[in-house]
Design an enzyme around this catalytic site. Sequence first.
Site, short mmCIF file in Angstrom:
data_model
loop_
_atom_site.label_atom_id
_atom_site.label_comp_id
_atom_site.label_asym_id
_atom_site.label_seq_id
_atom_site.Cartn_x
_atom_site.Cartn_y
_atom_site.Cartn_z
N CYS A 2 21.39 43.29 -6.21
CA CYS A 2 22.36 44.33 -6.55
C CYS A 2 23.37 43.78 -7.57
CB CYS A 2 23.15 44.87 -5.37
SG CYS A 2 22.14 45.49 -4.03
N ARG A 27 19.32 42.84 -11.76
CA ARG A 27 19.61 42.39 -10.40
C ARG A 27 19.11 43.35 -9.34
NH1 ARG A 27 23.61 38.55 -10.34
NH2 ARG A 27 24.10 39.07 -8.19
N TRP A 74 19.28 46.97 -5.17
CA TRP A 74 17.95 46.51 -4.76
C TRP A 74 17.98 46.60 -3.25
CZ3 TRP A 74 15.72 42.58 -1.81
CH2 TRP A 74 14.35 42.38 -2.02
N ASN A 100 27.65 43.81 -3.07
CA ASN A 100 26.46 42.99 -3.31
C ASN A 100 26.44 41.92 -2.22
OD1 ASN A 100 25.82 40.34 -5.71
ND2 ASN A 100 24.39 41.33 -4.36
N GLY A 101 25.33 41.83 -1.49
CA GLY A 101 25.25 40.82 -0.42
C GLY A 101 24.83 41.47 0.88
N GLU A 504 1.90 29.57 -12.99
CA GLU A 504 2.90 30.38 -13.69
C GLU A 504 2.24 31.55 -14.44
OE1 GLU A 504 5.94 30.75 -13.53
OE2 GLU A 504 6.59 31.61 -15.43
N LYS A 508 3.11 35.51 -13.70
CA LYS A 508 3.53 36.46 -14.73
C LYS A 508 2.68 37.74 -14.64
CE LYS A 508 6.53 35.11 -15.43
NZ LYS A 508 7.34 33.99 -15.08
N GLU A 511 3.54 39.76 -11.42
CA GLU A 511 4.84 40.42 -11.28
C GLU A 511 5.07 41.52 -12.29
OE1 GLU A 511 8.38 38.01 -11.71
OE2 GLU A 511 7.46 36.76 -13.22
N HIS A 527 -13.94 24.50 -3.78
CA HIS A 527 -13.80 24.38 -2.33
C HIS A 527 -13.53 25.72 -1.67
CE1 HIS A 527 -14.03 20.02 -2.41
NE2 HIS A 527 -13.27 20.07 -3.50
N LYS A 627 16.02 40.39 -10.59
CA LYS A 627 16.07 39.13 -11.32
C LYS A 627 16.64 38.00 -10.46
CE LYS A 627 15.89 36.68 -15.17
NZ LYS A 627 14.56 36.18 -15.55
C1 AGP Z 1 10.12 34.60 -12.34
O1 AGP Z 1 9.37 35.29 -13.27
C2 AGP Z 1 10.46 35.30 -11.16
N1 AGP Z 1 10.94 36.59 -11.39
C3 AGP Z 1 11.04 34.54 -9.99
O2 AGP Z 1 9.95 33.88 -9.43
C4 AGP Z 1 12.18 33.52 -10.22
O3 AGP Z 1 11.73 32.45 -10.97
C5 AGP Z 1 12.71 33.06 -8.85
O4 AGP Z 1 13.23 34.16 -8.16
C6 AGP Z 1 13.74 31.97 -8.96
O5 AGP Z 1 14.87 32.40 -9.64
P1 AGP Z 1 15.94 31.38 -10.19
O6 AGP Z 1 15.28 30.50 -11.17
O7 AGP Z 1 16.99 32.25 -10.80
O8 AGP Z 1 16.46 30.61 -9.00
#
Ligand code: AGP
Length: 632
Positions: A2, A27, A74, A100-101, A504, A508, A511, A527, A627
């Site tokens: 949020c 966020r 969120w 937020n929280g 990674e 990508k 997500e 395996h 984010k």
């Molecule tokens: C990355 O594409 C993601 N959205 C997510 O995995 C992110 O890297 C993770 O939440 C960690 O965030 P930070 O680096 O801000 O701690």
Amino acid sequence: MCGIAGYIGHKPAGQVLIVALERLKYRGYDSAGLALVDEGEIRLRRAAGKLKNLSDKLDAVPAPGTCGIAHTRWATHGPPTEANCHPHLSGDERIAVVHNGIIENHEELRRELQAQGAVFRSETDTEVIPHLIASVYRGKPLEAVRATVARLRGSFAFAVVFADQPRRIIAVRQGSPLLVGRGRSAPGSAPAGRARNDRSVTDGGTPSDQRELLIASDIPALLPHATEMLVLEDGQIADLGEHGVRITTFTGSPVTAVFKPIEITAEAVSKGKHDTFMAKEIAEQPEVLRRLLDSRLRDGRLVEPDLGVDLRAVNHLVFLACGTSWHAALNGRRYLESLARVHVEVDISSEYRYRNPIAAGGTLVVSISQSGETADTIAGQRLARAKFIPVVALVNVVTSTIARESGGVLPLLAGPEIGVASTKAYTAQLFALWLFALQVAKAKGLLDPETESKAIAAALRLPGQVAETLAGCESAVAEAADLFSAANDTVFLGRGGEHPTALEGALKLKEIAYVHASGYPAGEFKHGPIAQVTAKLPVICLCPHDQLYEKMLSNVQEVRARHGRIIGVGHAGDRQLKDLCDHVFPVARADDEMLQPLLSILPLQRYAYHVARRRDCDVDQPRNLAKSVTVE
Ligand code: AGP
């Protein structure tokens, strides 16, 4: 998760706050709302779904007012319906709160307030806050807020407006980020829209110099109105109003408000010529790496940031990170082990925080985080500190909680990363980890001047190689995305330094394109997972010319023998690879093999982007995500 924002000034607050929410929606973006104070009333506008729904609502039913608060959500407690949207109101609708929280004791408070007659309209934990404030409010906002925070448990940043306090925002921080921004002073210009009967400063204060005042969860939302800012600390309350900004602790002790200039520009948080933030941030990578390197070179030698730790004595490193940052940490381990000969553990923060890690002498924890606000990483480093283990932060947002709670900071200098999918922060993390490994090696006397010079020469050529790779792979990537965007599964294989690249690349695609994808160490594929291979399965194989190249080609052969559709990532002109693969994403060759993963990831970022576009996905705001993951 949020984002919250607030504004007091002379401009229409609704418009200012919509722009602020636009910059905070990374966020969380499943619903949004705002509350403006106007003529002794609170004007509330809220909408489930994208921010556009809220701005359409505001266009259809405008809300006047030059003071207000806003929220982008969120969902945690309660689905993203309008009833659960913030701001939440007190029973008499005279007090509005954005938060937020998480309020951990909300159930207990809700029962208590209901027993006193409060009627709740949402399923959120937040709604207890306006009811609690209302139960103790006697015309003194600060006193009521102070009494309320004394009852709350959990992590929170919230802001409150009162219908009878037309130009006043009270903002509180305990565990979630919150910034206070201030614009330039405009002497002599009385704020437009100021209510004639405004007697907002009931708790004392100095006369206002009529600057615009803002609060926000992150710096971009303060722009362009604020020129300077302060970071509210845990346990502090900011009182914004005609008197300016006053900071006190939860127990009422005054704190000097020290503002610093904001260095980020409004351009840095806009898309520029790009269609998405992700596309912009991918394209920025050469410049990001150049900037990071510049900050670490003086007179052609590496300079060591002072981390407040004797690196010579470090014999055990623990990397704490989540998601993409964790993938970067996996390569960080290779760098540290190989260059500095230090024993390294890589921990997922949400696992580390519930273990009972050993606090041996010579241990250093390095928290890796783009946002610096990831709840699990914060908790992990707090656990380490409680065990007297020194902590260093490798972060992009240097005003963040992780940075401020660390003994030393290694800044990524990547600039604001707004797309939910981390791209430029990932390559900056890899680069910063490699530079950190050189720093530790140097401190331990393991880096001779010749090796240092070679490393610097390789680093200097890297930004150009990134630009070359981005330009050179684009047509092959777009072509493959045309062919495979309908595939619902994709496998990524890599060995050594390219195993994190495989993880990674898969993250990508998952997500932002919602494609089921897995990354494997290629030697492990046989395996079990190799059973998935069919003539329809795209298998992306990372095959740069590194020490495991031949081994990797054998793994590619195994997939080929089972008729998988192979996309190779390798050097342009590699005939052997071309003959083995259906498609090749060409990448430049790094001068130092350890830097190759910074190049190999680039076509995978672009591939995820292209597949997402073809599947009509929202690249910058993928479903279900935010984010900064500021909840457990
Ligand atoms: C990355 O594409 C993601 N959205 C997510 O995995 C992110 O890297 C993770 O939440 C960690 O965030 P930070 O680096 O801000 O701690």
